[in-house]
Write a protein that holds these residues in place. Structure first.
Motif, PDB file in Angstrom:
ATOM      1  N   PHE A 576      -1.978  17.347  -7.227  1.00  0.00           N
ATOM      2  CA  PHE A 576      -2.462  15.983  -7.113  1.00  0.00           C
ATOM      3  C   PHE A 576      -1.307  15.030  -6.790  1.00  0.00           C
ATOM      4  N   VAL A 577      -0.200  15.180  -7.511  1.00  0.00           N
ATOM      5  CA  VAL A 577       0.942  14.287  -7.262  1.00  0.00           C
ATOM      6  C   VAL A 577       1.456  14.471  -5.833  1.00  0.00           C
ATOM      7  N   ARG A 578       1.488  15.726  -5.399  1.00  0.00           N
ATOM      8  CA  ARG A 578       1.926  15.966  -4.019  1.00  0.00           C
ATOM      9  C   ARG A 578       0.978  15.316  -3.022  1.00  0.00           C
ATOM     10  N   HIS A 579      -0.297  15.401  -3.342  1.00  0.00           N
ATOM     11  CA  HIS A 579      -1.282  14.775  -2.463  1.00  0.00           C
ATOM     12  C   HIS A 579      -1.008  13.274  -2.377  1.00  0.00           C
ATOM     13  N   CYS A 580      -0.736  12.662  -3.539  1.00  0.00           N
ATOM     14  CA  CYS A 580      -0.429  11.228  -3.561  1.00  0.00           C
ATOM     15  C   CYS A 580       0.802  10.946  -2.707  1.00  0.00           C
ATOM     16  N   LEU A 581       1.792  11.836  -2.828  1.00  0.00           N
ATOM     17  CA  LEU A 581       3.012  11.661  -2.038  1.00  0.00           C
ATOM     18  C   LEU A 581       2.671  11.686  -0.550  1.00  0.00           C
ATOM     19  N   GLU A 582       1.799  12.617  -0.191  1.00  0.00           N
ATOM     20  CA  GLU A 582       1.390  12.696   1.210  1.00  0.00           C
ATOM     21  C   GLU A 582       0.687  11.433   1.657  1.00  0.00           C
ATOM     22  N   LEU A 583      -0.175  10.923   0.765  1.00  0.00           N
ATOM     23  CA  LEU A 583      -0.904   9.691   1.097  1.00  0.00           C
ATOM     24  C   LEU A 583       0.086   8.561   1.315  1.00  0.00           C
ATOM     25  N   ALA A 584       1.086   8.511   0.428  1.00  0.00           N
ATOM     26  CA  ALA A 584       2.067   7.432   0.528  1.00  0.00           C
ATOM     27  C   ALA A 584       2.869   7.556   1.813  1.00  0.00           C
ATOM     28  N   GLN A 585       3.112   8.805   2.209  1.00  0.00           N
ATOM     29  CA  GLN A 585       3.943   9.013   3.404  1.00  0.00           C
ATOM     30  C   GLN A 585       3.137   8.929   4.692  1.00  0.00           C
ATOM     31  N   SER A 586       1.807   8.853   4.543  1.00  0.00           N
ATOM     32  CA  SER A 586       0.974   8.984   5.746  1.00  0.00           C
ATOM     33  C   SER A 586       1.278   7.901   6.782  1.00  0.00           C
ATOM     34  N   ASP A 587       1.748   6.731   6.317  1.00  0.00           N
ATOM     35  CA  ASP A 587       2.054   5.710   7.319  1.00  0.00           C
ATOM     36  C   ASP A 587       3.537   5.726   7.691  1.00  0.00           C
ATOM     37  N   GLY A 588       4.223   6.791   7.318  1.00  0.00           N
ATOM     38  CA  GLY A 588       5.585   6.954   7.789  1.00  0.00           C
ATOM     39  C   GLY A 588       6.652   6.394   6.867  1.00  0.00           C
ATOM     40  N   HIS A 589       6.270   5.566   5.905  1.00  0.00           N
ATOM     41  CA  HIS A 589       7.305   5.134   4.967  1.00  0.00           C
ATOM     42  C   HIS A 589       6.688   4.830   3.609  1.00  0.00           C
ATOM     43  N   ILE A 590       7.508   4.871   2.580  1.00  0.00           N
ATOM     44  CA  ILE A 590       6.989   4.665   1.236  1.00  0.00           C
ATOM     45  C   ILE A 590       7.357   3.254   0.787  1.00  0.00           C
ATOM     46  N   ALA A 591       6.344   2.424   0.594  1.00  0.00           N
ATOM     47  CA  ALA A 591       6.603   1.042   0.176  1.00  0.00           C
ATOM     48  C   ALA A 591       7.033   1.022  -1.287  1.00  0.00           C
ATOM     49  N   LYS A 592       7.529  -0.127  -1.700  1.00  0.00           N
ATOM     50  CA  LYS A 592       8.067  -0.246  -3.062  1.00  0.00           C
ATOM     51  C   LYS A 592       6.976   0.056  -4.094  1.00  0.00           C
ATOM     52  N   ASP A 593       5.799  -0.549  -3.873  1.00  0.00           N
ATOM     53  CA  ASP A 593       4.714  -0.350  -4.826  1.00  0.00           C
ATOM     54  C   ASP A 593       4.244   1.100  -4.863  1.00  0.00           C
ATOM     55  N   GLU A 594       4.213   1.689  -3.668  1.00  0.00           N
ATOM     56  CA  GLU A 594       3.787   3.084  -3.588  1.00  0.00           C
ATOM     57  C   GLU A 594       4.727   3.950  -4.392  1.00  0.00           C
ATOM     58  N   ARG A 595       6.008   3.639  -4.246  1.00  0.00           N
ATOM     59  CA  ARG A 595       7.003   4.435  -4.935  1.00  0.00           C
ATOM     60  C   ARG A 595       6.862   4.290  -6.453  1.00  0.00           C
ATOM     61  N   ALA A 596       6.643   3.046  -6.886  1.00  0.00           N
ATOM     62  CA  ALA A 596       6.506   2.803  -8.318  1.00  0.00           C
ATOM     63  C   ALA A 596       5.313   3.584  -8.873  1.00  0.00           C
ATOM     64  N   LEU A 597       4.218   3.565  -8.125  1.00  0.00           N
ATOM     65  CA  LEU A 597       3.023   4.267  -8.594  1.00  0.00           C
ATOM     66  C   LEU A 597       3.228   5.778  -8.621  1.00  0.00           C
ATOM     67  N   LEU A 598       3.874   6.278  -7.547  1.00  0.00           N
ATOM     68  CA  LEU A 598       4.131   7.717  -7.485  1.00  0.00           C
ATOM     69  C   LEU A 598       4.938   8.149  -8.692  1.00  0.00           C
ATOM     70  N   ASP A 599       5.936   7.329  -8.984  1.00  0.00           N
ATOM     71  CA  ASP A 599       6.793   7.597 -10.119  1.00  0.00           C
ATOM     72  C   ASP A 599       5.981   7.654 -11.405  1.00  0.00           C
ATOM     73  N   LEU A 600       5.094   6.656 -11.523  1.00  0.00           N
ATOM     74  CA  LEU A 600       4.260   6.561 -12.717  1.00  0.00           C
ATOM     75  C   LEU A 600       3.360   7.789 -12.837  1.00  0.00           C
ATOM     76  N   PHE A 601       2.726   8.145 -11.726  1.00  0.00           N
ATOM     77  CA  PHE A 601       1.810   9.293 -11.750  1.00  0.00           C
ATOM     78  C   PHE A 601       2.563  10.558 -12.124  1.00  0.00           C
ATOM     79  N   ALA A 602       3.706  10.761 -11.445  1.00  0.00           N
ATOM     80  CA  ALA A 602       4.456  11.994 -11.673  1.00  0.00           C
ATOM     81  C   ALA A 602       4.871  12.089 -13.132  1.00  0.00           C
TER      82      ALA A 602
END
Lengths: 612, 196
Positions: A576-602
């Protein structure tokens, strides 16, 4: 490895096994014949083996007809062909214009290996709900195979490793294992049927074993059936083990990359949490899969359909582990912790500028972060709102909770570092918490966090981003994670039980997490809806609506979802976390908020070790 | 049993063995021919893609016409060699000639890729990027089909060189198959890079 040589020897060995099997079946026929005459002896008084009496003939016929009916039913079962079988296991056909880049990969890989192995391209299916690394081929007698790959394999393996797994499965196709396996399954179906009929006859006579002739016949039939099934299973397993080695050798032949075949196997071995495939059809599938759980017990080893993974790796490259270790060491020397910040936890890939700066902060920030008080002030300043009204209130609350001097310090820090707090928040938090960890005792850190929590929560509610940041600080300070304590701690068996849900019932939890993840990319609503619908399809068929982060009580719900997901097996959480990472990367870059959330999820799903 | 009967039995056995070996050789020969046709399929796809690629590049590249011409020439040469080889894959030298033409084409494509680096707007062109991606996929497949071909050739050659199959092979003109390798040693040498 000399894969041609290995292939020849394994092929000979499995041929020998097939000869043994045929001999065993003949022996069984002879035993049935003898037993029939012996059983009929009390009533007929004749022991003539060449001319059995009518009763004995009836017994022999009963056995063989039962066996044939069993075979026929099993044949109806497998006749449906690869595609139908794959669908029955819950796999979904992959389309070439796949949803994710990795699905396209899979399509490319299958086409390449088909060329290398001179086999027809099978239809490709994906087991979306299978987080373990696995793959298998199913097929009927018409030669139309279906290749099924688990989502876990697509997510966790590199392109080369996935090629190795696919090539292994093509090895089975090229060596004609599928029809042989189907025939064995049918034969086993016949033997099983004998066993079942015996059981039925014995139950009918309700334990009065010697009182009724039916019970005696049932007992004998059961003995014959069980022995047949026992040897049948041993044989099938032994055969399947030989074919696994053969398919590994084929994988090396088709890819010419023994190191990647071995690497794929070693990744599978390292998945400790994993006990083979989680599907309801696990037993039926075992002999088809790329791997099953590792086996230690001798009894299990006899019935194991797969050889121990280490043996398979050794057959491909006996020095693989040594080479892998030295390679890992060299890599770690080359890349001194580019991806991990500070103590190495919560390692996630960073985007753009952050990647370059790592945990670096500007000189101005370094000047501020000199003593404990200013570090505390910085941690508070992180939460200062951009809205002037709220800002004033926040400062006032700080003054109330601590003292006015501290409130002024927070204000000052906020003003000097306003830009940096916005753009390089992670590094600032990292540096401040590092100092605090060494200078404040554990209890005090807990207390500090509690008061910070109170300040950040407005009427017991956090905004999502504040919540994520707060949990990050908590983790960086090595403080306890109260959300998960209820699940982990002793008195929690009740609490834990209330969180245990089957995968199918967690649609809402996944929907919530996915909506928040997707929302953080900052796209417009329509795009978000599309992305959400597409991502949710991987987890549930239900049509759930997309949630937004400004709904009241969202953080509480998020915490409950974390608790539910936390008790799931690790592969599911990681996938699931990897999937989220993929979603975050889908537009080619990881925004600040995306990163914070990914961190939180992981972190909240205990996937800290999940590095890039 | 007379001598005549024994001789007859031996003759029948020898004939049966001869037929068996002959059939096995035919099977292996067909397998390697089929493997070659797989290469042919992938190469044809590649030859179709290259002119499109050159056409797109033509819009942007002004001063490197000779590179494009070289690519097209090499492509035509390779396409011709491919046609000849696929008509008669077991004829000695044809597969080697194709491999050589492929090598020349590979070198020309290498130069073309270098030229591409110098034109950012060419690199940014979406259709060119799609074509390039497809070319890469096709090249992977060419690689895999060459590998399958080499395996099939190896099996066939081993079969025909073993005793006593070699007698059957020689009497029935089962020729040795060529591996997919450039015959000309010069071409196989790595490209030299000189810094002046």
């Amino acid at each position: 490895m000399d894969f041609f040589g290995i292939q020849d020897s394994r092929r000979q060995q499995s041929l020998l096994l097939l000869v043994f099997f045929s001999a065993a079946m003949l022996a069984m026929a002879a035993v049935v014949h003898v037993l029939a005459v012996v059983i009929a002896y009390p009533s007929t008084g004749s022991m003539d083996f060449s001319e059995p009496t009518t009763g004995a003939k009836a017994f022999i016929a009963l056995i063989w007809i039962t066996c044939l009916i069993g075979c026929f039913f099993r044949f109806l079962d497998v006749r449906a062909g690869g595609v139908a079988l794959a669908r029955r296991f819950g796999a979904v056909e992959a389309n070439s214009s796949g949803r994710y880049a990795k699905e396209e990969w899979l399509d490319d890989i299958v086409n390449e290996i088909a060329v290398a192995s001179a086999c027809a391209v099978p239809r490709i299916f994906i087991l979306h709900r299978e987080p373990s690394i696995n793959a298998f081929v199913v097929g009927g007698f018409n030669g139309k195979e279906a290749l099924v790959v688990s989502q876990g394999a697509i997510d966790k393996l590199s392109r080369e490793e996935l090629s190795a797994v696919v090539a292994h499965e093509f090895g089975h196709i090229a060596q004609g294992d599928i029809p042989i396996n189907m025939r064995l399954l049918i034969a086993l179906g016949g033997l099983n049927a004998i066993d079942e009929v015996g059981k039925l006859l014995m139950v009918k006579s309700e334990g009065r074993l010697l009182a009724q002739p039916g019970a005696v016949v049932g007992f004998v039939i059961r003995v014959i059936g069980s022995i047949g099934v026992f040897f049948g299973r041993i044989f099938r397993s032994a055969f399947s083990r030989k074919r696994e080695f053969l398919a590994d050798a084929c994988a090396v032949q088709f890819t010419r990359m023994p190191e990647h075949v071995a690497a794929a196997l070693s990744i599978v071995r390292d998945e400790h949490d994993d006990e083979g495939i989680h599907s309801v059809h696990a037993e039926e599938l075992a002999h088809l899969c790329f791997q099953v759980g590792d086996i230690n017990d001798w009894q299990k080893r006899v019935f194991a359909t797969h050889p121990p993974i280490q043996k398979r790796i050794d057959a491909i490259d006996p020095h693989f582990s040594i080479k892998a270790k030295s390679r890992k060491r060299k890599e770690s020397e080359k890349k001194p912790q580019l991806y991990s910040v500070g103590n190495g936890r919560a390692a996630m890939p960073m985007s753009g500028a952050e990647q370059v700066s790592g945990g670096q902060i500007s000189d101005a920030a370094a000047m501020v972060l000199t003593d404990t008080a200013s570090c505390l002030a910085v941690l508070h300043a992180v939460f200062v709102s951009d809205d002037s009204e709220r800002r004033r209130e926040f400062y006032k609350a700080i003054g109330f909770a601590y003292n006015k001097v501290f409130a002024a310090q927070v204000k000052e820090v906020r003003e000097t570092l306003s830009h940096e707090l916005h753009n390089n928040q992670l590094a600032i938090i990292e540096n401040a918490t590092q100092q605090l960890r060494s200078s404040i005792k554990f209890e005090n850190r807990q207390r500090m966090l509690k008061s910070l929590e109170k300040l950040v929560a407005v009427e017991d509610e956090y905004t999502l981003m504040n919540y994520a940041t707060l949990q990050l600080i908590r983790r960086k300070l090595d403080a306890e994670f109260p959300v998960l304590e209820t699940v982990c701690s002793g008195e929690s068996s009740v609490a834990q039980a209330s969180h245990v849900k089957t995968f199918d019932r967690m649609g809402e939890e996944f929907a919530l997490l996915l909506s928040l993840m997707i929302e953080s990319s900052g796209n417009n609503d329509d795009t978000l809806d599309d992305q959400f619908a597409m991502a949710l399809k991987c987890y549930t068929q239900d049509q759930l609506s997309r949630r937004t982060s400004n709904e009241p009580g969202i953080v509480k719900e998020l915490e409950t979802s974390f608790q539910t997901l936390y008790v799931q097996p690790r592969p599911i959480r990681e996938a699931f976390v990897r999937h989220c990472l993929e979603l975050a990367q889908s537009d080619g870059h990881i925004a600040k908020d995306e990163r914070a959330l990914l961190d939180l999820f992981a972190a909240s799903l205990n996937c800290d070790a999940l590095a890039a | 049993m007379g001598v005549g009967t024994v001789a007859l039995i031996v003759a029948v056995l020898v004939a049966a063995y001869f037929v068996m070996v002959y059939n096995r050789l035919v099977t292996h020969r067909n397998r390697f021919k089929n493997a070659f046709s797989q290469i042919d399929v992938q190469l044809q796809r590649r030859y179709e893609l290259i002119p499109n690629l050159v056409e797109v590049a033509n819009k942007y590249v002004k001063h490197e016409k000779e590179t494009l011409t070289a690519v097209m020439d090499a492509r035509n040469q390779a396409s011709k060699a491919c046609k000849e080889a696929s008509a008669n894959p077991d004829k000695s030298g044809l597969v080697g000639a194709l491999a050589q033409a492929e090598q020349t084409l590979g070198n020309a494509m290498g130069k073309f890729n270098m030229v591409m680096e110098a034109y950012p707007e060419l690199k940014a062109d979406e259709s060119l990027r799609d074509l390039h991606d497809e070319l890469t996929t096709t090249e992977n497949r060419v690689g895999y089909s060459r590998q399958a071909y080499s395996d099939a050739v190896m099996r066939y050659n081993t079969e025909r060189e073993q005793f006593p199959a070699v007698i059957v092979a020689n009497t029935c003109s089962f020729l040795e198959a060529d591996l997919f390798e450039a015959a000309n040693e010069e071409i196989r040498e790595p490209i030299k890079v000189a810094f002046s």
